[in-house]
Design an enzyme around this catalytic site. Structure first.
Site, short mmCIF file in Angstrom:
data_model
loop_
_atom_site.label_atom_id
_atom_site.label_comp_id
_atom_site.label_asym_id
_atom_site.label_seq_id
_atom_site.Cartn_x
_atom_site.Cartn_y
_atom_site.Cartn_z
N ALA A 63 -12.60 24.17 -24.12
CA ALA A 63 -12.75 25.63 -24.21
C ALA A 63 -13.69 26.76 -24.36
CB ALA A 63 -11.04 26.50 -23.70
N LEU A 65 -16.98 27.84 -27.45
CA LEU A 65 -16.41 28.05 -28.85
C LEU A 65 -15.10 28.42 -29.38
CD1 LEU A 65 -18.22 29.73 -31.38
CD2 LEU A 65 -18.48 31.40 -30.39
N LEU A 67 -13.40 31.24 -29.94
CA LEU A 67 -14.11 32.35 -30.20
C LEU A 67 -13.02 33.60 -30.90
CD1 LEU A 67 -13.53 33.28 -26.63
CD2 LEU A 67 -15.42 33.76 -28.13
N GLY A 110 -19.61 27.35 -24.15
CA GLY A 110 -19.73 26.03 -25.10
C GLY A 110 -19.27 24.23 -24.88
N GLU A 113 -21.96 23.08 -22.84
CA GLU A 113 -22.96 23.27 -23.26
C GLU A 113 -23.03 21.70 -24.83
OE1 GLU A 113 -22.92 27.09 -25.98
OE2 GLU A 113 -25.17 26.74 -25.41
N GLU A 133 -20.08 33.52 -21.40
CA GLU A 133 -20.55 34.33 -22.26
C GLU A 133 -20.83 35.45 -21.74
OE1 GLU A 133 -20.87 31.03 -22.27
OE2 GLU A 133 -21.33 30.32 -23.48
#
Ligand code: 1HE
Length: 259
Positions: A63, A65, A67, A110, A113, A133
């Protein structure tokens, strides 16, 4: 820093390692602790491992970063946080062994990423790709602005972040988020099959592909040709390359077949 020792598991299977994000309750959201464990897991793989698979437990690959760790971070801490991700994900991309990402469910923020820093991506039919994001008021910070446009193009990434667009597996694979599209539930099996094959390559071939190819792609053509010539000559002079070529010439190696 949220850190539990068992948030990443490593299973050695002969010449490959299966590395699993193991934080399903939080959809494998990447806390600082989980990122540190990913780095440590890959750094500690034995030399006998020639390729790895990266996958996520539960219904989602990742999922993005965590948060919950973002809310109190100031600008300076934000820069260091992003640079830490760059170090860890570049360590995967330019490490010793190719990594095959097995993707299912959310491959977002992320998580995308992270997947982009791997060398081959296999997506099952449940996978979806997004960059939330933009909707969260932030920006990618884990190297996504460098790696994702190379997979799918700058303007597609811009659209995803500006509009929150989500790509399902089939379309996502066609566009380049992953190289393989497999039925739901079979990404891990396919990634293991690919990793086993990749691990059987000559090490210098794999190293040249991981470290040479992306750098050559960014060099002016003339420099690229020169780098290619150096890598080609080093690879072909290895005893293993000579043995493999001899095997083919003497009828012992597999021919290229259209499957
Ligand atoms: C999280 C996170 C997270 C889930 N950080 N806690 N990423 C996002 O914006 C994606 C946010 N997540 C989602 O959209 C959804 O969670 C999913 C589509 C991935 C999965 O949905 P679902 O229904 O299976 O799970 P859920 O009920 O939303 O989440 C389960 C729990 O995980 C819940 O916590 P709980 O304590 O209430 O059980 C969620 O809060 C938690 N959770 N995702 C923290 N991301 C280097 S810069 C990179 C920048 C980014 O990656 S930004 C994008 C962040």
């Amino acid at each position: 820093m949220t850190s539990k020792k068992d948030e990443v598991s490593v299973e050695l299977r002969g010449t490959i390692a299966v590395v699993t994000l193991n934080r399903p309750g939080k959809r494998n959201a990447l806390s600082d602790g989980l990122m540190a464990q990913i780095e440590a897991a890959f750094a500690s793989l034995p030399d006998t491992v020639g390729a790895a698979v990266l996958n996520g437990s539960g219904d989602h690959f990742c999922a993005g970063l965590d948060l919950s760790e973002l809310k109190d971070r100031n600008a300076v801490e934000g820069v260091h946080h992003s640079r830490t991700w760059h170090r860890i994900l570049s360590g995967l991309e330019f490490g010793r062994i190719p990594i095959i990402a097995a993707l299912h469910g959310a491959v977002v923020g992320g998580g995308l990423e992270l997947a982009s820093s791997c060398h081959i991506r296999v997506a099952d039919d449940t996978a979806f790709f997004a960059l939330p994001e933009g909707s969260r008021g932030i920006f990618v910070g884990g190297g996504g602005s460098v790696r994702i446009p190379k997979l799918v193009g700058t303007h597609r990434m811009m659209d995803m972040m500006l509009t929150g667009r989500v790509y399902k597996a089939a379309e996502g694979v066609q566009l380049g988020f992953a190289q393989y599209h497999v039925p739901a539930g079979s990404a891990l099996e396919k990634a293991i099959e690919i990793a086993t094959r990749v691990a059987s390559n000559a090490p210098m071939t794999n190293y040249s592909l991981m470290h040479g190819l992306p750098r050559i792609a960014e060099q002016p053509a003339d420099h690229g040709f020169f780098t290619e010539a150096l890598l080609a000559s080093i690879a072909q002079s290895a005893p293993e390359a000579k043995a493999r070529v001899r095997d083919f010439l003497e009828g012992r190696a597999a021919k290229v077949k259209a499957s």
